[in-house]
Design a protein around this motif. Structure first.
Motif, mmCIF file in Angstrom:
data_model
loop_
_atom_site.group_PDB
_atom_site.id
_atom_site.type_symbol
_atom_site.label_atom_id
_atom_site.label_comp_id
_atom_site.label_asym_id
_atom_site.label_seq_id
_atom_site.Cartn_x
_atom_site.Cartn_y
_atom_site.Cartn_z
ATOM 1 N N GLY A 293 13.681 -20.671 27.487
ATOM 2 C CA GLY A 293 12.361 -20.086 27.266
ATOM 3 C C GLY A 293 11.329 -21.135 26.877
ATOM 4 N N LEU A 294 11.716 -22.087 26.012
ATOM 5 C CA LEU A 294 10.797 -23.163 25.642
ATOM 6 C C LEU A 294 10.398 -23.990 26.866
ATOM 7 C CD1 LEU A 294 12.409 -24.516 22.318
ATOM 8 C CD2 LEU A 294 10.370 -23.090 22.547
ATOM 9 N N HIS A 295 11.360 -24.211 27.747
ATOM 10 C CA HIS A 295 11.082 -24.992 28.955
ATOM 11 C C HIS A 295 10.175 -24.230 29.919
ATOM 12 C CE1 HIS A 295 11.568 -27.350 32.558
ATOM 13 N NE2 HIS A 295 12.206 -26.359 33.165
ATOM 14 N N ARG A 296 10.498 -22.962 30.174
ATOM 15 C CA ARG A 296 9.755 -22.180 31.174
ATOM 16 C C ARG A 296 8.368 -21.785 30.688
ATOM 17 N NH1 ARG A 296 10.978 -21.953 36.338
ATOM 18 N NH2 ARG A 296 10.200 -19.804 36.443
ATOM 19 N N LEU A 297 8.257 -21.388 29.434
ATOM 20 C CA LEU A 297 6.992 -20.857 28.940
ATOM 21 C C LEU A 297 6.059 -21.939 28.405
ATOM 22 C CD1 LEU A 297 8.326 -17.708 27.052
ATOM 23 C CD2 LEU A 297 7.363 -17.823 29.360
ATOM 24 N N LEU A 298 6.633 -22.988 27.818
ATOM 25 C CA LEU A 298 5.791 -23.976 27.143
ATOM 26 C C LEU A 298 5.884 -25.379 27.744
ATOM 27 C CD1 LEU A 298 6.616 -22.800 23.526
ATOM 28 C CD2 LEU A 298 4.554 -22.290 24.818
ATOM 29 N N GLY A 299 6.731 -25.534 28.762
ATOM 30 C CA GLY A 299 6.795 -26.819 29.445
ATOM 31 C C GLY A 299 7.561 -27.900 28.715
ATOM 32 N N VAL A 300 8.326 -27.526 27.677
ATOM 33 C CA VAL A 300 9.152 -28.527 26.980
ATOM 34 C C VAL A 300 10.253 -28.987 27.929
ATOM 35 C CG1 VAL A 300 10.651 -28.956 24.993
ATOM 36 C CG2 VAL A 300 8.687 -27.415 24.779
ATOM 37 N N ASP A 301 10.479 -30.302 28.003
ATOM 38 C CA ASP A 301 11.486 -30.795 28.938
ATOM 39 C C ASP A 301 12.846 -30.206 28.572
ATOM 40 O OD1 ASP A 301 13.731 -32.902 29.159
ATOM 41 O OD2 ASP A 301 12.737 -33.512 27.346
ATOM 42 N N ALA A 305 14.536 -29.468 24.850
ATOM 43 C CA ALA A 305 14.629 -28.095 24.354
ATOM 44 C C ALA A 305 16.063 -27.742 23.984
ATOM 45 C CB ALA A 305 14.100 -27.126 25.410
ATOM 46 N N TYR A 306 17.017 -28.143 24.819
ATOM 47 C CA TYR A 306 18.413 -27.790 24.542
ATOM 48 C C TYR A 306 18.925 -28.480 23.284
ATOM 49 C CZ TYR A 306 23.375 -26.974 25.062
ATOM 50 O OH TYR A 306 24.661 -26.583 24.818
ATOM 51 N N LEU A 307 18.643 -29.768 23.172
ATOM 52 C CA LEU A 307 19.115 -30.504 21.995
ATOM 53 C C LEU A 307 18.442 -30.013 20.719
ATOM 54 C CD1 LEU A 307 19.283 -34.142 23.423
ATOM 55 C CD2 LEU A 307 21.176 -32.561 23.035
ATOM 56 N N ALA A 308 17.174 -29.654 20.806
ATOM 57 C CA ALA A 308 16.442 -29.190 19.624
ATOM 58 C C ALA A 308 16.969 -27.855 19.125
ATOM 59 C CB ALA A 308 14.954 -29.082 19.943
ATOM 60 N N THR A 309 17.409 -26.993 20.039
ATOM 61 C CA THR A 309 17.846 -25.655 19.635
ATOM 62 C C THR A 309 19.351 -25.559 19.419
ATOM 63 O OG1 THR A 309 17.987 -24.997 21.972
ATOM 64 C CG2 THR A 309 15.929 -24.511 20.819
ATOM 65 N N SER A 310 20.110 -26.619 19.705
ATOM 66 C CA SER A 310 21.563 -26.572 19.518
ATOM 67 C C SER A 310 21.896 -26.224 18.067
ATOM 68 C CB SER A 310 22.192 -27.922 19.880
ATOM 69 O OG SER A 310 22.114 -28.144 21.267
ATOM 70 N N PRO A 311 22.826 -25.276 17.842
ATOM 71 C CA PRO A 311 23.065 -24.756 16.493
ATOM 72 C C PRO A 311 24.021 -25.596 15.666
ATOM 73 C CG PRO A 311 24.392 -23.561 18.060
ATOM 74 C CD PRO A 311 23.606 -24.556 18.858
#
Length: 360
Positions: A293-301, A305-311
């Protein structure tokens, strides 16, 4: 039906110094092997696994409490020194995005913890703390302070660290070739910078003592974090934490957790393994959707995005992000640290809220 005959405990025949020698030797060996294969949190996981093996086979030794609380304060200094002023500038530039992503992940992990508890897989708030997406060692220390079973919380937390880190490394390989990137050499015995080293010892001692006197939850850890962050961010005080000292602190925490494992606890953890793996996979999938969602909606690479949201697995995620040239490292670390700070501040209240919902 005959009652189950307890199995013999072979280590009970060894005197304490023999048990300590076995624990130390095997811990060094296993931690070294895990370091060679770059397993996340090897310096803690290795000693903890050895301690579990010894504790469940009759070892009677225990880590003295002064050493354990010193290790907690040391980890508090590590957390405090890892918070850089630049993180706040990055957060202020896009705070709704960071806050929304962090809260969404915490809400999802809390729901999974509630769900596992409702299924009676794990007792009380153990599943809530075990699912919390913060720094694993910190979550284990805080869970113990709030009455959760730290052994099972550690089981969940470190299993997730391993799963998330392996998945993140595989995802990173899809976007960037890291085959030519060598891991930075660890300097185990750096020259002691006495002002910074002394400041770290002072923060650990004074912060832990203040936390205890003020009756702060998880006093030695949280007290060191608060005092250390105040001095580090507010006054620019550097804290030196040599790798050899961190290794000792990790081992002490791993031993404390592992030596308290019994065979019944191990059997319980084994029975819960499928559900725990399922909950970790579900949380990873949710964070993957959040990254999409961060990638599609806000253009985050996508890799950022994946590394930032990894739990979880913050240290491992930082290493993977630093190895990729096209990743916004400050974005990754800001979101990871924000989520950790939210759990640190509101985790106890959240655990009590979920526990009340479980009872109702």
């Amino acid at each position: 039906m005959k009652p189950e005959t307890p199995l013999p405990a072979p280590l009970a025949a060894l005197v304490p110094w023999q048990q300590w020698a076995l624990l130390l030797g095997c811990s060094v060996l296993l931690a070294g092997m895990l370091e060679l294969v770059r397993l996340p949190a090897a310096l803690l996981v290795g000693p903890m696994l050895v301690a579990i093996a010894l504790g469940s086979n009759g070892a009677s030794i225990r880590v003295p409490r002064p050493l354990f609380v010193s290790a907690q304060a040391l980890i508090g200094c590590l957390v405090a020194s890892s918070i850089s002023p630049g993180i706040f500038a990055t957060f202020l530039s896009e705070w709704p995005l960071f806050l929304g992503s962090a809260i969404a992940t915490i809400a999802a992990s809390s729901f999974l913890g509630w769900f596992i508890s409702r299924l009676k897989v794990l007792p009380g708030t153990t599943a809530v703390w075990g699912s919390a997406p913060g720094a694993a060692t910190a979550m284990v220390l805080m869970a113990d302070a709030f009455g959760a079973d730290s052994r099972l919380v550690a089981f969940m937390q470190y299993l997730r660290v391993i799963m998330v880190s392996v998945a993140a490394a595989l995802v990173a390989r899809l976007w960037v070739d890291t085959s030519g990137v060598e891991a930075a050499a660890v300097e185990w015995f750096p020259a002691i910078e006495w002002p910074a080293f002394g400041a770290m010892l002072g923060v650990a001692t004074v912060g832990g003592t203040l936390g205890y006197l003020l009756r702060i939850p998880s006093p030695y850890f949280v007290g060191a974090v608060v005092l250390g962050a105040t001095l580090h961010l507010g006054f620019g005080v550097a804290l030196q934490l040599p790798e050899w000292l961190l290794a000792i602190g990790y081992a002490l925490i791993g031993w404390t957790i592992g030596l308290n494992f019994t065979r019944p606890i191990l059997r319980h953890a084994a029975r819960a393994l499928p559900q725990v793996i399922g909950s970790i996979a579900a949380l990873m999938a949710f964070c993957g959707l959040l990254a999409w969602g961060l990638h599609r909606l806000l253009g985050v690479d996508p890799l950022t995005a994946y590394l930032a949201t990894s739990p979880g697995g913050m240290d491992s995620i930082a290493i993977i992000a630093a190895a990729a040239d096209n990743v916004d490292l400050s974005f990754v670390l800001t979101l990871q640290m924000l989520r950790f700070l939210i759990v640190l501040l509101f985790g106890p209240s959240l655990a009590r809220l979920v526990a009340r919902a479980i009872r109702e």
